[in-house]
Design a protein around this motif. Structure first.
Motif, mmCIF file in Angstrom:
data_model
loop_
_atom_site.group_PDB
_atom_site.id
_atom_site.type_symbol
_atom_site.label_atom_id
_atom_site.label_comp_id
_atom_site.label_asym_id
_atom_site.label_seq_id
_atom_site.Cartn_x
_atom_site.Cartn_y
_atom_site.Cartn_z
ATOM 1 N N VAL A 140 36.480 29.298 37.876
ATOM 2 C CA VAL A 140 37.474 28.844 36.902
ATOM 3 C C VAL A 140 38.892 29.188 37.355
ATOM 4 O O VAL A 140 39.141 30.206 37.995
ATOM 5 C CB VAL A 140 37.188 29.467 35.518
ATOM 6 N N THR A 141 39.821 28.323 37.026
ATOM 7 C CA THR A 141 41.224 28.541 37.312
ATOM 8 C C THR A 141 42.020 27.847 36.223
ATOM 9 O O THR A 141 41.468 27.404 35.223
ATOM 10 C CB THR A 141 41.610 27.990 38.702
ATOM 11 N N GLY A 142 43.345 27.776 36.389
ATOM 12 C CA GLY A 142 44.135 27.020 35.438
ATOM 13 C C GLY A 142 44.295 27.738 34.115
ATOM 14 O O GLY A 142 44.460 28.961 34.066
ATOM 15 N N THR A 143 44.239 27.018 33.015
ATOM 16 C CA THR A 143 44.539 27.554 31.693
ATOM 17 C C THR A 143 43.482 28.547 31.251
ATOM 18 O O THR A 143 42.368 28.182 30.909
ATOM 19 C CB THR A 143 44.629 26.415 30.666
ATOM 20 N N ARG A 144 43.815 29.791 31.268
ATOM 21 C CA ARG A 144 42.963 30.842 30.722
ATOM 22 C C ARG A 144 43.792 32.111 30.638
ATOM 23 O O ARG A 144 44.768 32.278 31.368
ATOM 24 C CB ARG A 144 41.704 31.083 31.563
ATOM 25 N N MET A 145 43.409 32.984 29.768
ATOM 26 C CA MET A 145 44.146 34.241 29.631
ATOM 27 C C MET A 145 43.939 35.072 30.897
ATOM 28 O O MET A 145 42.811 35.356 31.291
ATOM 29 C CB MET A 145 43.646 35.010 28.406
ATOM 30 N N ASP A 146 45.052 35.468 31.528
ATOM 31 C CA ASP A 146 44.951 36.115 32.834
ATOM 32 C C ASP A 146 45.088 37.628 32.775
ATOM 33 O O ASP A 146 45.227 38.278 33.805
ATOM 34 C CB ASP A 146 46.009 35.547 33.780
ATOM 35 N N PHE A 147 45.068 38.245 31.575
ATOM 36 C CA PHE A 147 45.273 39.693 31.494
ATOM 37 C C PHE A 147 44.161 40.467 32.196
ATOM 38 O O PHE A 147 44.403 41.522 32.777
ATOM 39 C CB PHE A 147 45.359 40.132 30.030
ATOM 40 N N SER A 148 42.937 39.967 32.144
ATOM 41 C CA SER A 148 41.815 40.693 32.756
ATOM 42 C C SER A 148 41.991 40.858 34.253
ATOM 43 O O SER A 148 41.336 41.707 34.872
ATOM 44 C CB SER A 148 40.498 39.972 32.467
ATOM 45 N N ALA A 149 42.862 40.064 34.872
ATOM 46 C CA ALA A 149 43.093 40.174 36.313
ATOM 47 C C ALA A 149 44.274 41.074 36.642
ATOM 48 O O ALA A 149 44.618 41.223 37.819
ATOM 49 C CB ALA A 149 43.326 38.780 36.904
ATOM 50 N N ASP A 150 44.910 41.677 35.647
ATOM 51 C CA ASP A 150 46.080 42.514 35.905
ATOM 52 C C ASP A 150 45.693 43.734 36.738
ATOM 53 O O ASP A 150 44.717 44.432 36.435
ATOM 54 C CB ASP A 150 46.712 42.961 34.588
ATOM 55 N N GLU A 151 46.454 44.010 37.768
ATOM 56 C CA GLU A 151 46.143 45.101 38.690
ATOM 57 C C GLU A 151 46.183 46.466 38.011
ATOM 58 O O GLU A 151 45.467 47.382 38.403
ATOM 59 C CB GLU A 151 47.128 45.075 39.868
#
Length: 669
Positions: A140-151
């Motif tokens: 998955v990419t594009g529109t999704r909440m990206d906080f879970s990938a925060d370093e």
């Protein structure tokens, strides 16, 4: 017509299939709009687990980009083909490899039989909505909440050893937080505050308290930063999720070695609408995250580690009288907060009829919260409380000498122990504490340099129980029991009666113990007993080998019923004495029940408890079991005292009652 238009019917009009379908389309579009207003992504459930090239998806609920609800009622497997490498979803990228599991809405039409009537074209087609699972190559990419990938989520909070030394790197966490707050060229907070954060460090010379403060402060900065980042990620979400083919990604299957794993980090996590996020965080309409930013900046600006450990002379502690503790240089009464409590505890609190404020328990019991909350309290022997918060980082042996001398000067017998960090965990009854009663076992924990890194106590009530249980064996081992009994005049009637077991073997003890009992019944006590009756068991320890092994001490015990009830004993009570106490209780209960203006709301409950205790005593008397009679007698005396004091009796009458009950307790032999 479009989906946001609907027909309006009037009498006499021709109703066609197109009209009815238009109504259906309008209602369906409205339902989807409500779904979009609710949110998007996996709402609940829909986890998965891989086995070979099959992923089993658990039941759950999701909402797709159009607002269509997707319900998977039962677990369902989906198999992927490692040779596939194409995707028809614009939110999936094939480059990372692996496979995504996509949940998609379905709508199946079922043919219906002809109606068989003249001029009938057939029944309406029946549609069944449902969901389908697809294995699609890519991630998955594009529109999704990206906080879970925060370093910064990978950063580990500071953990402390028992001596307050950080286990992991303070510097590494500080730099990671500062880097994330810098945020490239767009700082998340005031740049001056980021510079202040970078300037902090933990030095080897810092005291344990300073190390603990700095570590705790940095952890709070970490958590506050994550809160701000989470809010920013939510606020970046848009409400328009237009896509060529709607569907919700549930996770990503990829190979780790030769094993396929299913990872839920790459899924369409639940994304609430912005309005809900703004309502939850409560910032301004221009920047809903402003409140979180203000809190983080206040935390950074408020960095103020405690002063270094004072040098020079170690001063004696501050003494606080009965029922109070040292707080910021002042002796204040402390009671536990009115959090969620079991009913029998909450009954002791009351809510003000006009203001939503909880008031402490009745009868000023809040000065002794352990009575309400059924825990081992301090100041058990009412010899006061001393504070020791100034001793962290000081030489442990010097602190021990100061504390011992302070207690001895006040007329007590000190028991101060200095132990290493590893020994604290093995001490039965140990409690961390910044203050103690003189009768407690005071514990100073030292580090490798001999400095105090923690203070604690073993409550005096626990020591009393331990020594009380060990005393009969110690007396049996004494070479000169009569001489030992003379030295034990400083003990209470509770301890003296422990020696009764030696009476049939050792001549001359009976008169000695009778004398001791009379002395303790007349003992009045005070903050520190200076008359000689408060001398603890230290003198006897010098003669009784068993006391050296136990290494426990006992302080003075006042002759109140509640104290008698707390200490284990091997007591017997004569049946005639039990009958007399039962009659006394019955008369007292009857007198209390005749009162008409008792304001204590718990009075009726206390009266009922006293009556039940008397019934238990009568049953014990009937069974002719001396030990059972003794136990029931003590319970009766305690319940009668509580009942009478709850009735609002005058203080002088309450003191008379206490004296009577003490005398009754002294008759138990």
């Amino acid at each position: 017509m479009t989906a946001n238009q609907y027909p309006f019917f009037e009498s006499g009009q021709t109703l066609t299939a197109a009209d009815l379908n238009m109504v259906r389309e309008f209602q369906h579009a409205r339902d989807r709009l409500v779904g979009r207003m609710t949110g998007f992504g996996v709402n609940c459930g829909l986890g998965g687990s891989a086995s070979g090239t099959t992923v089993t998806i658990e039941p759950g609920l999701a909402v797709d980009q159009r607002g269509e609800p997707l319900v998977l009622p039962t677990a369902r497997p989906v198999t992927f083909d490692p040779a596939a490498a194409t995707s028809s979803y614009d939110f999936i990228d094939t480059a990372p490899g692996g496979f995504s599991v996509v949940l998609e809405a379905t709508d199946e039409a079922v043919d219906v039989p002809d109606c068989g009537e003249s001029d009938c074209a057939g029944h309406a087609t029946l549609h069944t909505v449902g969901v389908a699972l697809h294995a699609v190559a890519g991630r998955v990419t594009g529109t999704r909440m990206d906080f879970s990938a925060d370093e910064l989520l990978k950063a580990e909070p500071i953990r402390l050893a028992l001596d307050s030394t950080p286990v992991n790197s303070y510097t590494a966490l500080r730099d990671a937080v500062a880097e994330r707050l810098t945020n490239g060229t767009e700082p998340l907070v005031d740049a001056a505050l980021i510079a202040k954060l970078k300037a902090t460090s933990i030095a080897a010379a810092d005291s344990p308290g300073v190390k603990g403060y700095k570590s705790g402060w940095l952890n709070m900065v970490l958590f506050a930063t994550l809160d701000l980042l989470r809010a920013r990620a939510l606020l970046r979400l848009g409400c328009d999720r237009t896509t060529t083919r709607p569907g919700v990604v549930l996770g990503w299957a990829h190979q780790v070695g030769d094993v396929w794993e299913f990872e839920c980090a790459y899924r369409h996590t639940w994304e609430p609408p912005r309005g809900l996020t703004e309502a939850i965080y409560g910032g301004t309409c221009g920047d809903p995250a402003s409140r979180l930013r203000d809190e983080l900046e206040a935390l950074l600006a408020g960095f103020a580690p405690p002063d270094p450990v004072p040098q020079g002379e170690v001063k004696p502690p501050v003494f606080c009288p009965k029922g109070s503790v040292l707080v910021r240089g002042r002796c204040v009464n402390i009671f536990l907060p009115p959090v969620k409590l079991p009913d029998k505890w909450a009954d002791s609190w009351k809510l003000h009829p006009r203001d939503p404020i909880w008031y402490p328990p009745f009868e000023e019991k809040w000065k002794q919260p352990w009575k309400i909350y059924e825990i081992d309290g301090w100041d058990f022997f009412e010899d006061g409380v001393i504070g020791a918060t100034d001793y962290l980082g000081r030489p442990a042996d010097t602190v021990k000498d100061v504390l011992q001398q302070f207690i001895v000067d006040k007329g007590g017998v000190a028991d101060v122990q200095v132990v290493g960090i590893g020994a604290v965990g093995t001490m039965k009854g140990y409690l961390p504490s910044g203050g103690f009663s003189p009768s407690d076992t005071i514990v100073l924990t030292k580090d490798a340099a001999g400095k105090v890194v923690a203070t604690g106590r073993v409550p005096a009530v626990r020591n009393t129980r331990n020594v009380g249980a060990a005393l009969p064996a110690a007396v049996a081992a004494a070479i000169d029991a009569k001489a030992a009994a003379t030295e034990l005049r400083g003990l209470t009637a509770t301890v003296v009666t422990r020696i009764d077991t030696a009476e049939t073997v050792l001549s001359g003890l009976k008169n000695e113990f009778t004398t001791l009992q009379g002395e303790f019944q007349s003992y009045k006590g005070g903050t520190f007993d200076t008359s000689g009756y408060g001398v603890r068991i230290a003198a006897a320890e010098a003669q009784l080998t068993h006391f050296r092994e136990v290494q426990q001490r006992i302080s003075l015990v006042e002759g109140k019923v509640e104290v008698l009830a707390k200490v284990p004993r091997e007591k017997v009570v004569d049946r005639n004495l039990g009958k007399g106490i039962s009659a006394f209780t019955q008369a007292t209960v009857a007198a209390m029940q005749s009162l008409t203006d008792v304001r204590n709301p718990n009075f009726q409950r206390y009266t009922a408890e006293a009556e039940r205790a008397r019934a238990d005593l009568d049953a014990a008397i009937e069974a002719a079991d001396p030990e059972r009679i003794a136990e029931a007698t003590l319970a009766v005396l305690g319940s009668v005292r509580t009942m009478v004091q709850a009735s609002g009796v005058a203080p002088e009458h309450g003191r008379e009652l206490d004296a009577q009950l003490r005398n009754l307790g002294g008759l138990i032999t």
